[in-house]
Every structure is written in C-alpha cells, then in structure tokens.
Write a protein that holds these residues in place. Structure first.
Motif, PDB file in Angstrom:
ATOM      1  N   UNK A 652      23.028  43.157  20.517  1.00 62.11           N
ATOM      2  CA  UNK A 652      23.752  43.960  21.497  1.00 62.11           C
ATOM      3  C   UNK A 652      24.613  43.086  22.408  1.00 62.11           C
ATOM      4  N   UNK A 655      28.308  42.642  21.978  1.00 60.86           N
ATOM      5  CA  UNK A 655      29.177  43.758  22.357  1.00 60.86           C
ATOM      6  C   UNK A 655      29.572  43.564  23.821  1.00 60.86           C
ATOM      7  N   UNK A 656      30.459  42.549  24.061  1.00 55.51           N
ATOM      8  CA  UNK A 656      30.692  42.132  25.447  1.00 55.51           C
ATOM      9  C   UNK A 656      31.773  42.942  26.138  1.00 55.51           C
ATOM     10  N   UNK A 657      32.632  43.577  25.335  1.00 59.40           N
ATOM     11  CA  UNK A 657      33.753  44.288  25.946  1.00 59.40           C
ATOM     12  C   UNK A 657      34.968  43.397  26.134  1.00 59.40           C
ATOM     13  N   UNK A 658      34.862  42.109  25.853  1.00 59.45           N
ATOM     14  CA  UNK A 658      36.008  41.193  25.953  1.00 59.45           C
ATOM     15  C   UNK A 658      36.835  41.268  24.683  1.00 59.45           C
ATOM     16  N   UNK A 660      39.248  39.587  23.626  1.00 58.54           N
ATOM     17  CA  UNK A 660      39.583  38.340  22.943  1.00 58.54           C
ATOM     18  C   UNK A 660      38.403  37.828  22.143  1.00 58.54           C
ATOM     19  N   UNK A 662      36.244  39.761  20.651  1.00 59.59           N
ATOM     20  CA  UNK A 662      36.276  40.544  19.414  1.00 59.59           C
ATOM     21  C   UNK A 662      37.308  39.983  18.457  1.00 59.59           C
ATOM     22  N   UNK A 663      38.490  39.712  19.026  1.00 61.12           N
ATOM     23  CA  UNK A 663      39.558  39.180  18.186  1.00 61.12           C
ATOM     24  C   UNK A 663      39.101  37.887  17.529  1.00 61.12           C
ATOM     25  N   UNK A 667      38.845  37.250  13.599  1.00 63.50           N
ATOM     26  CA  UNK A 667      39.587  36.161  12.979  1.00 63.50           C
ATOM     27  C   UNK A 667      38.652  35.207  12.251  1.00 63.50           C
TER      28      UNK A 667
ATOM     29  N   UNK B  22      47.623  34.701  15.756  1.00 60.72           N
ATOM     30  CA  UNK B  22      46.176  34.850  15.903  1.00 60.72           C
ATOM     31  C   UNK B  22      45.653  34.005  17.038  1.00 60.72           C
ATOM     32  N   UNK B  25      46.565  35.588  20.334  1.00 56.75           N
ATOM     33  CA  UNK B  25      45.702  36.732  20.704  1.00 56.75           C
ATOM     34  C   UNK B  25      44.404  36.234  21.312  1.00 56.75           C
ATOM     35  N   UNK B  26      43.906  35.103  20.728  1.00 60.59           N
ATOM     36  CA  UNK B  26      42.601  34.655  21.186  1.00 60.59           C
ATOM     37  C   UNK B  26      42.654  33.906  22.514  1.00 60.59           C
ATOM     38  N   UNK B  29      45.526  35.392  28.157  1.00 58.52           N
ATOM     39  CA  UNK B  29      44.794  36.410  28.902  1.00 58.52           C
ATOM     40  C   UNK B  29      45.659  37.624  29.196  1.00 58.52           C
ATOM     41  N   UNK B  34      49.437  39.037  24.581  1.00 58.17           N
ATOM     42  CA  UNK B  34      48.563  39.266  23.424  1.00 58.17           C
ATOM     43  C   UNK B  34      49.202  40.276  22.482  1.00 58.17           C
ATOM     44  N   UNK B  95      43.137  40.493  30.270  1.00 56.66           N
ATOM     45  CA  UNK B  95      42.376  41.290  29.312  1.00 56.66           C
ATOM     46  C   UNK B  95      40.873  41.242  29.576  1.00 56.66           C
ATOM     47  N   UNK B  96      40.386  40.104  30.095  1.00 57.82           N
ATOM     48  CA  UNK B  96      38.944  39.956  30.270  1.00 57.82           C
ATOM     49  C   UNK B  96      38.383  40.837  31.376  1.00 57.82           C
ATOM     50  N   UNK B  98      38.978  43.946  31.740  1.00 56.98           N
ATOM     51  CA  UNK B  98      38.659  45.270  31.224  1.00 56.98           C
ATOM     52  C   UNK B  98      37.562  45.175  30.177  1.00 56.98           C
ATOM     53  N   UNK B  99      36.329  45.043  30.662  1.00 56.99           N
ATOM     54  CA  UNK B  99      35.217  45.001  29.712  1.00 56.99           C
ATOM     55  C   UNK B  99      34.290  46.191  29.933  1.00 56.99           C
ATOM     56  N   UNK B 101      33.963  48.717  28.212  1.00 53.30           N
ATOM     57  CA  UNK B 101      33.429  49.273  26.968  1.00 53.30           C
ATOM     58  C   UNK B 101      32.354  48.393  26.349  1.00 53.30           C
ATOM     59  N   UNK B 102      31.830  47.461  27.135  1.00 51.11           N
ATOM     60  CA  UNK B 102      30.809  46.579  26.546  1.00 51.11           C
ATOM     61  C   UNK B 102      29.530  47.375  26.253  1.00 51.11           C
ATOM     62  N   UNK B 103      28.740  46.844  25.317  1.00 53.78           N
ATOM     63  CA  UNK B 103      27.517  47.550  24.909  1.00 53.78           C
ATOM     64  C   UNK B 103      26.408  47.403  25.918  1.00 53.78           C
TER      65      UNK B 103
END
Lengths: 684, 103
Positions: A652, A655-658, A660, A662-663, A667, B22, B25-26, B29, B34, B95-96, B98-99, B101-103
């Motif tokens: 779990x 599933x950080x919500x970051x 990048x 995920x990207x 990759x 790629x 994207x990684x 920020x 991105x 981008x960081x 907005x997290x 949606x994390x689990x």
C-alpha cells in the motif's frame, strides 16, 4: 397396483405435515386418531403393493418408481425413487402394521400428556423416515431416512426433556449414532467410487465385478454403520438408555423401526458382502454372537421392567447379526419380523403395566398383577413364550433357524447362541414371575417391600447403596432436608417414568391399549409359520425373498434328523432356563436377598467405564484435539490470511499519490520489459 | 540527389527524444513542463511510426500517427483543465503537492 408405492411413505408424511400445522387445534384425541389413520393407510398401501408384487412372476418382483431427479451432478445422478421388492415390502408391512398398532396404543398411553399432539407429530415423522429408509432405491435416499430416524429417536427419547436423565439419554442416542453414520457415508462414497452408482439395482448388478479389497472395505464400513444403528457391541450403550422415552416409543424403536435398519442395510447389500473376504462376514457373525451373549447376561439382573426388555433387544439384534454373518439372510429377516411382533408386544405390555402402576417401573415393587391386569398378563405371556423359544410360538422357529445356520458356520458360534437362548428364557421368565406372579409388593410401603429401592430413591437414610444410586433415580432427592416418603413423592419432583406417587392402584388399561396387545399376541403365536422347515413348501418367506438374497444365501447340508435334534436341544435349553427362573422367582427365594450379581446389574460396568473414560482421560484427549484444531488448523488458515493482509499493507505504501513516482515505476517497468525482450532476442 | 537518410538515424533520434521526455517527466516538478515532456515522448513515438511506415512501405503507420495526435490533443484539453483547477486552489503548481489520491 405397484404404482401406489409412493403412497406408503407419503401418508405418514402427510399426517406429519397436517399435525404440524393443525395439531394443536385438533387436540386430543383427534390428533392421535389422525396419525393412526395415516399409518394405517400406509399399511393398507403396503398390502396392496405386496399383493401386486405377488401377482408378478418371480423375475418381475422388483419395481422401481422414480418420482424425480434429486441430485443431478454431471455423470452422477440420484433420483428420488422407490424400490418395491420382496425385502422392502416385507419391511414396510411390519413397520406400518406394528407401527399402526403402536399409534393406536399411544392414544391411550399418552392420554392427558400436555404434549399429546407433539408426540404424534414425531411418531408420524419417525414412521415416514423409516419407510424412506427401506423404500429408497439408492444409498443416499436410504441415508435420508437413516438420519431421519436418528433425529426422530432423539426427539422421542428425550420427549420428557425437562428431566435431565431423559434429555441426556436422547443426546447419547444421537451422538452414538453419529459413529455409525460415519461408516455409512464412507461406505457410500466407496461404493460410488467403485461402481459409479449408488442405486441398489446397479449395486446388485455390478457387485460381482468388485475387487475383493474394495468389497471388504465396504462390508466393514457397513458393519460400522449397522453396529451404530442396531446397537451392537461396542456401540449398544444408547439403546438401554432409550428407555427414557415414553413406552410406545421404546416399542417403535426397539421392535419395528430404527434398530432393524442396520440389519436391513446389510441384507440389502448382500451382494457386496458376498464379494468380500471370507473373514468379513465372520466378523459380523462374531460381533452378533458376542453382543447377544453380553446383553443377555446384563438383562438377567435388571430390575427395571423396561431395562430387561432393552437389553433383550440388544441381545436379539445380536442374533440377527449372527444370522447375516452366517449367510442366513432369510433367517435374519424372519427373526426380524417375529421379533418386531413379539418385542412390540412385550414393550406395549410393559407399558400397560407401567401405566397401571402409576409410572412405577421397578419389578421389585410389582407381583401378582396377573389377577388385576388379566389381558395384559396373558398377552405378555404370549410374548414371553415367543421370545423364550417355546414351540409353537414364533420366536422358536426363527431363532432355531438362525442357530442352525450358526452351527453350519461354526459350532462355537452355535454354543454362544445356545447359551444366549437359555439366558433369554431365564430372564424373560424372571420378568414374568416377578411382575405377574407371586405376592403383591406394591401395596406395602416402599421401605418394607424393597428396602434397597427405598434407599436408592433416598427415602431411607444411611444405606450404602444410596451414594451409588443411578442419577435418574436418586438425583431428585433433595439432600438439604432429610427426604421422607411424604416430601419426595408429594413434592412431585420425581421425573416422569421414574417412580410412582405414594399410593399405587393397579388397574387394567383401556381398550385402546389392550386391543393392540391382543392383535400382537395373536401374531406372536402364528408368525412363525411364515417359515417352517418341514418341507420346501412351508418355507414361504424363503421363496418370497428369493429374488433379493438367493444367490448369496448360505446352503445347509445337514440332515433333517440333525436339525430336529438341534431344535430339541434348543427347546430343552429354553425349558431349563424357564425352570430355573421358576424356582428362583416363583418360589420367591429371591425375597431373602437379591440373587443377581451386582456386576450384571451394572451391566459389567461397561457404560460407567465409558462415562468415566470420557470424563477423564478421554476428555483430556478431546481437549488436546480441540487445542490442535484451534491452534494448528485455525492457525494455518488465519496465518494465510495474516500473510495476505501484511503483504497488502506493505504494498500500500507504494500508492503515494506522487505522479512522478508512478511515472518512474512505469518507466522502470518498461525498461525491464524492453530489457527482457532484448535479452530473449539475444539468448533465444 | 541527396542520399536517403537510413531508418536507423530516425529511430535513434526517436529513442533519444523519448528518453529525454521520460527523464523530464520523472525529474521536473512543474506539471506544465512534465506535460510538455509527455508530448515529447508521444512525438518520439510518432516518429518511429512514420519511420517504419516508410521502411515497410505501408501507410498504416502514418494513419496511427493521426490517431496519436488526436488522442494527445484530447489529453491536453483534459490535463490542462485539471492543472488549471489545481492552480486555482494552490499557490504553487508542483506535481508533488497534489498527492490527495494516495492509497
């Protein structure tokens, strides 16, 4: 005429359903009459089917009526179908015939009971289950009835469930029967594995092709099943306790229905038994012979009028097993029929005595009832002579045939059977003399008439026996204040069927109860002529059962003279037992002090040893098993769950919500995939 | 006549563009950047499609490129909408942050 086979079990079922819905509204005695009519109608249907089968030729005496497909599962199907053949119809005739008489009797016996209608609900369900058992055309349908009678026996044995002893007797019957059920189920599975079908028609056809080891396995498992249901060593303990139920129930269970089902099963599966190793039938015969003798020795010393009969049933069932083990299937069915009649008669007779004596069951308090209850006494004596094996009463013919086959199998088995026969004559005579002859012992206070009994019931202090008194007799005595006749009896807290109120006024029972006795006694006299050994023509039952058992029936090769001399010896033995009982009990030598060894009175301490074992070392063993189940089995299951849960909560975190991250993962995954593909391209 | 450029060059260029995209994207920020990097990756892929279409003399690859462009345009519309709505609520658009949606 065969098309109405389905009516035989349907009528008691209908009676059960109607009584279940409307029983309370119908009330007493209408509910009883309805139940009796249902079973009576079932008897009539059985007779019609019987006549229909007789009209068929010898080969056509097997009729399968399929109602519907019950369990269709791939290549495996089980139908709800009824098999009407000589064996099942014979069973139906005596189940419904004797059953109807027991129902009729119950209307009188249960008069005034607050649960009158409930009793008949159970009775009808019982008869229905038993009919399903014998009529089912496959092992699974029979098993339905098999479990049905088990459940009904539980309901009925603990019918007066407010008393602890009765409730636990019901439980005991239920639990003990589970062991037999295990044997039945495994035997059924094994049969299906070996033959691909569990219908009796297929079994009869395919049994010849069974491997010997498979057949032996099935035979032994069936023996386990039958030992549980038919109360043989070592599982007979529930049957004597089944006395706790109302007496008509005892008659139904002991005579006509439940206990015969084990024997029925073995006879039904006789093609498989024939295929088994030779020692498997011998094992059945040995179990039967030992049970017969063992139970008979216990019956000799019982003081409870129903306990004598209970152990007698166990003993007689032993004879049936002896017969099956000796390959005498016809003799087994023959004795089963005659036993159903005379044992039902004896039980109902004892019920009539108990009823007249105001619930007193101890024979030491009876005596001289012959004059007061003449019909009960005379009919009871018919049963007595029948079971004792005095010609021309029915028991003589059937028992002798079994002994003859036993002799053919092994003289040692015959000796055991013969000894049992002597004991049978002895204990039954003892019962008759104690109950119906001699001086009246019920009109004197208990302390004078039977001091031991008074002590057991806690009426006189300081008797050494008082502490060991069986629970059902002594437990109700309140130890806080010294019990006296007055406060024990008047408090009315002796459980049902345990003891009388202070004054006993014996009286003859009403016609509802005496009529079945008279009918049954007539049959006890003549039922033996179903099968007499004089000529081939008189072996009616044997010819009738031929389509079912003929190929596997053992063949006798003894001379008629030899047969006659064996029969003569048996009769002499019976008379000897009778005379000894006469001297001991009619001449009232017993009055000075009890002659019965305590060891036998306590049933060789068999039951109490089991109870002690179950309470002590057995209990610890069960606790250990329970511990194993809780910790190891449950532990394994819960461990798997915990593992999944742990892994899940670890994963779990990714599933950080970051976005990048995920990207990066995607990759990385793509890189790995490309790498693997490239590598495969290179290596392969 | 100028010698035709071999397909290997095109593919190499596409691989370089894709990797740049790629990595972008990684490591960047700013969601807008991105986003542009994603476009770069898409175009790198388009380039390989076109290359193979030419190499195999098959128009299918060219057609796919049109689809990719259409889908990319749609994605940009939705994505920019999301980014703008995030910007309205937050001071800086990294981008960081907005997290949710994390689990």
């Amino acid at each position: 005429m065969l098309e109405i086979t389905w009516l035989i079990p349907a009528l008691p079922l209908a009676g059960f359903l109607v009584l279940l819905a409307l029983g309370r509204r119908l009330g007493e005695p209408l509910a009883g009459w309805l139940a009796t009519a249902a079973v009576g109608g079932s008897f009539a249907a059985s007779v019609v089917v019987f006549l229909g089968l007789q009209a068929e030729g010898e080969e056509g005496r097997s009729y399968v009526q399929t109602l519907y497909e019950w369990v269709p599962a791939g290549g495996f199907t089980v139908d709800v179908g009824f098999l009407a053949d000589p064996l099942s119809v014979t069973m139906c005739l005596f189940i419904t015939g004797v059953g109807a008489l027991i129902h009729l009797y119950s209307i009188g016996y249960m008069h005034g009971d607050p649960n009158f209608t409930k009793f008949f609900v159970y009775l009808n369900l019982f008869v229905f289950s038993m009919l399903m058992l014998v009529l089912g055309d496959n092992l699974l349908l029979t098993f339905l009835g098999w479990e049905g009678v088990g459940a009904c026996s539980y309901f009925l044995i603990s019918f007066w469930h407010t008393s602890d002893a009765n409730a636990s007797a019901g439980k005991k019957a239920f639990v003990t029967n589970r062991i037999g059920d295990w044997g039945y189920m495994v035997a059924m599975f094994l049969t299906f594995t070996a033959l691909g079908s569990i219908s009796y028609v297929d079994i009869q056809r395919g049994a010849g092709g069974l491997a010997t080891t498979t057949a032996t396995g099935i035979a032994l498992l069936l023996l386990v099943a039958a030992v549980g249901k038919s109360a043989q060593l070592p599982l007979f303990v529930w049957l004597p306790d089944a006395m706790a139920g109302p007496t008509p129930v005892s008659a139904l269970i002991h005579a006509a229905t439940m206990v015969t089902s084990g024997v029925y099963l073995l006879v039904r599966m006789n093609p498989v038994l024939a295929q088994a190793e030779a020692w498997a039938p011998t094992a059945i015969a040995v179990v039967g012979a030992l049970t017969a003798l063992f139970a008979a020795t216990i019956a000799v010393a019982q003081t409870d009028i129903k306990k004598v009969l209970a152990y007698s049933t166990v003993s007689q069932l032993g004879y049936l097993f002896l017969a099956i083990g000796s390959g005498a299937y016809v003799a087994a069915i023959f004795h089963m029929v005659t036993h159903a009649v005379f044992k039902a008669l004896l039980f109902l007779g004892s019920g009539s005595v108990i009823h007249g004596m105001g619930d007193e069951q101890d024979m030491r308090r009876m005596g001289a009832l012959r004059k007061i209850m003449p019909i009960t006494a005379i009919t009871f004596m018919f049963g007595w002579l029948a079971i004792a094996g005095i010609p021309p009463f029915s028991g003589f013919w059937s028992k002798d045939e079994i002994l003859l086959f036993a002799f053919e199998k092994s003289p040692a088995l015959w000796v055991i059977g013969f000894a049992t026969a002597i004991l049978t004559a002895f204990y039954m005579s003892r019962q008759v003399f104690m109950t119906f002859f001699g001086e009246a012992r019920w009109d004197r206070p208990l302390e004078e008439a039977v001091p031991e009994l008074a002590a057991e019931r806690g009426l006189t202090p300081g008797h050494p026996e008082a502490d060991e008194a069986p629970v059902e007799e002594g437990a109700e005595g309140d130890e806080a204040h010294a019990p006296t006749v007055a406060n024990v009896y008047e408090a009315g807290h002796l459980p049902h069927g345990v003891g009388p109120k202070e004054a006993i006024h014996p009286h003859e029972s009403g016609w509802l109860m005496t009529l079945p006795l008279v009918v049954l006694s007539a049959f006890a006299l003549v039922a033996g002529f179903l099968q007499t050994p004089f000529s081939d023509d008189t072996k009616v039952l044997e010819h009738w059962l031929e389509p079912v058992v003929a190929p596997d029936e053992a063949i006798l090769d003894v001379t008629g003279t030899f047969q006659a001399s064996l029969a003569l010896i048996a009769v002499l033995g019976a008379v000897a037992g009778l005379v000894v009982a006469f001297l001991l009990y009619y001449r009232r030598r017993w009055a000075d002090r009890p002659v019965e060894p305590v060891l036998l009175l306590k049933g060789w301490y068999y039951d109490s040893s089991i109870a002690a074992f179950m309470g002590g070392p057995g209990r610890r063993g069960f606790d250990a098993v329970a511990w194993f189940d809780r910790h190891v089995i449950d532990g394994a299951v819960n461990g798997v769950a915990a593992l999944v849960r742990g892994t899940g909560s670890g994963v779990r975190r990714t599933q950080s919500g970051f976005v990048r991250a995920y990207a990066g993962i995607v990759t990385g995954g793509a890189v790995v995939v490309v790498f693997v593909l490239l590598l495969r391209g290179v290596v392969l | 006549m100028v010698a035709a450029v071999s397909s290997g060059w095109y593919l190499s260029l596409a691989a370089v563009l894709f990797s740049l995209g790629a990595v972008g994207v990684m490591i960047r920020r700013n969601p807008l950047v991105m986003f542009m990097c994603v476009e770069l990756m898409l175009n790198a892929v388009n380039l390989t499609f076109v290359t193979f279409a030419r190499e195999l003399d098959d128009v299918g690859g060219q057609v796919v490129v049109f689809f990719v462009l259409v889908v990319a345009a749609a994605e940009v519309v939705v994505g920019l909408g999301i980014i703008v709505s995030i910007l309205r609520r937050r001071p800086a658009a990294t981008a960081d942050d907005a997290s949710l949606l994390r689990g």
